[in-house]
Design an enzyme around this catalytic site. Structure first.
Site, PDB file in Angstrom:
ATOM      1  N   PRO A 205       0.835  -1.200   0.000  1.00 23.75           N
ATOM      2  CA  PRO A 205       0.000   0.000   0.000  1.00 23.75           C
ATOM      3  C   PRO A 205       0.880   1.263   0.000  1.00 23.75           C
ATOM      4  CG  PRO A 205      -0.604  -1.485   1.794  1.00 23.75           C
ATOM      5  CD  PRO A 205       0.645  -2.025   1.179  1.00 23.75           C
ATOM      6  N   MET A 206       0.463   2.239  -0.792  1.00 25.11           N
ATOM      7  CA  MET A 206       1.262   3.446  -0.949  1.00 25.11           C
ATOM      8  C   MET A 206       1.472   4.170   0.386  1.00 25.11           C
ATOM      9  SD  MET A 206       3.087   5.099  -2.963  1.00 25.11           S
ATOM     10  CE  MET A 206       2.720   4.471  -4.592  1.00 25.11           C
ATOM     11  N   CYS A 207       0.450   4.141   1.267  1.00 28.27           N
ATOM     12  CA  CYS A 207       0.614   4.873   2.531  1.00 28.27           C
ATOM     13  C   CYS A 207       1.718   4.247   3.382  1.00 28.27           C
ATOM     14  CB  CYS A 207      -0.710   4.926   3.300  1.00 28.27           C
ATOM     15  SG  CYS A 207      -1.409   3.312   3.618  1.00 28.27           S
ATOM     16  N   THR A 208       1.851   2.911   3.263  1.00 31.17           N
ATOM     17  CA  THR A 208       2.917   2.230   3.999  1.00 31.17           C
ATOM     18  C   THR A 208       4.276   2.656   3.455  1.00 31.17           C
ATOM     19  OG1 THR A 208       1.469   0.326   4.243  1.00 31.17           O
ATOM     20  CG2 THR A 208       3.806  -0.037   4.676  1.00 31.17           C
ATOM     21  N   SER A 211       4.742   6.586   4.281  1.00 32.75           N
ATOM     22  CA  SER A 211       4.884   7.143   5.628  1.00 32.75           C
ATOM     23  C   SER A 211       5.073   6.154   6.769  1.00 32.75           C
ATOM     24  CB  SER A 211       3.676   8.046   5.923  1.00 32.75           C
ATOM     25  OG  SER A 211       2.507   7.344   5.615  1.00 32.75           O
TER      26      SER A 211
END
Ligand SMILES: [Zn+2]
Length: 421
Positions: A205-208, A211
């Protein structure tokens, strides 16, 4: 490189196994005793209609032709098992060395074939074999072979001629996971019937990545996806090349910095290369288990002494050992084997680009670079890029048949456009 290694080192050894140390095909006494135990006496697991005799072994030794696709980790293991099981007519095709966009080229073309369509030459070539075994790491190549075997089926008045069926035994491994399956094209579930089992590449996942990294892979993905396009370290138009050591070195250094920031350990040059090039490490024991299962199925089908696997075996040794079998079912509207064009549901104001997106993104179709043709005013027409953004109502009609060509199949696949209101 895999193919060279195979030719120079492994093939001569297999030749020796097949021919015996004397370099001739004559057998020493009791050469095939281990096989005879299965074929020349009956047992509780034997096929109910099988009569033990010496004929099966003779067929395997002298007549049965096996085509093995793939000479990588799985393919080489398979070849050894097949040779030791008594098969002598084994042909190997390696798909590693070629571009998937040109699978037809892989088959040997001779002078007499000049001018013939490549798919026809490939079909003639494949038609010479009794059984096909795939030990491939490419889903596209597997689907192509599946499509090829389906294209060889002969139907008379809608009834499948069983003599046109060439069984496909398919093995696949990915790290500690593997599967083996038996396909009777036109009769049992084909590769495309179960495409959902091969999901497109799973990404973090991009958020992982952006950030909350927890794994070294997250740090490498951060550099690959976010940092590279922002910093363009080798010039504005240079995209990341997994085969360029300088590129990998740059990603590695930046990934180390990212990892240090989040106190993550485990970023190495090798892992960096693995993540960038999407390499899943090969596990010899998984290959051995899957190759053994596949070779056993070839043996069962060629000898007809035992009932084949029905029809899908899953193997997993990530944590302990876990395996089971299940019967994969044919999909009624499979775009490869169902014989009827699948419906494509779109509104009349949809655009061609939406169809292309569907063909590549739908988990049940998963094409790579579809090219669509259709018949308009009695003429075949390729639907070119310029019409991509025009609504259907300016050209295509409800019920129109679309023929789609793609690297995943040697034949065109038919779809029917169904307008939704
Ligand atoms: Zn199918």
């Amino acid at each position: 490189a895999g193919w060279e290694l195979f030719r120079q080192e492994i093939l001569p050894k297999i030749q020796m196994l097949v021919d015996g140390d004397t370099g001739s095909t004559s057998d020493w006494d009791d050469r095939w005793n281990h096989i005879k135990k299965f074929l020349e006496r009956s047992g509780p697991f034997m096929h109910p209609d099988f009569e033990p005799s010496t004929e099966s072994l003779q067929f395997m030794l002298e007549t049965c032709k096996i085509l093995v696709i793939g000479a990588g980790g799985l393919g080489c293991e398979l070849l050894k098992n097949l040779a030791l099981s008594g098969f002598r007519n084994i042909h190997v095709v390696d798909m590693d060395t070629i571009d998937v966009s040109n699978l037809n080229r892989q088959f040997l073309f001779r002078a007499k074939d000049v001018g013939r369509p490549k798919a026809d030459v490939a079909a003639d070539f494949i038609n010479k074999f009794h059984i096909i075994v795939c030990g491939l790491d490419s889903i596209v190549a597997r689907r192509w072979m599946n499509g090829m075997l389906l294209s060889l089926l002969v139907y008379e008045d809608g009834v499948l001629d069983p003599s046109s069926i060439i069984p496909l035994i398919d093995g696949g491994t990915e790290g500690f996971k593997g599967n083996a399956r038996v396909i009777f094209p036109g009769m049992t579930a084909c590769i495309d019937c179960t495409l959902e089992l091969y999901p497109p590449q799973i990404n973090f996942p991009m958020c992982t990545i952006a950030s909350m990294p927890r794994l070294p892979e997250h740090c490498i993905e951060y550099v690959r996806i976010l940092l590279w396009p922002k910093e363009m370290p080798f010039g504005d138009d240079v995209s990341l090349d997994g085969d360029d050591p300088e590129h990998i070195q740059w990603v590695y250094q930046k990934s180390l910095e990212r990892a240090a920031e989040f106190s993550i350990t485990g970023v190495t040059y090798r892992l960096t290369q693995g993540v960038v090039k999407r390499i899943i490490p090969a596990v010899a024991s998984t290959n051995a288990a899957i190759a053994a299962a596949c070779a056993t199925e070839v043996f069962k089908i060629a000898s007809s002494a035992y009932l084949p696997l029905n029809n899908y075996m899953v193997f997993n040794d990530v944590d302990g050992l876990y395996t089971y079998t299940f019967e994969a079912e044919r999909k009624e509207n499979c775009s490869a084997c169902s014989q009827v064009p699948s419906d494509l549901h779109f509104s009349p104001s949809s655009k061609l680009q939406e169809v292309l997106d569907y063909l590549t993104e739908s988990t049940s179709v998963q094409m790579k670079s579809p090219a669509i043709t259709t018949t308009m005013d009695g003429k075949n027409k390729t639907l070119y890029l310029q019409v991509i953004n025009l609504p259907f109502k300016l050209g295509l009609a409800d019920g129109q048949e679309l023929a789609v060509a793609d690297v995943t199949t040697p034949q065109t696949v038919l779809f029917k456009l169904c307008f939704t209101s």
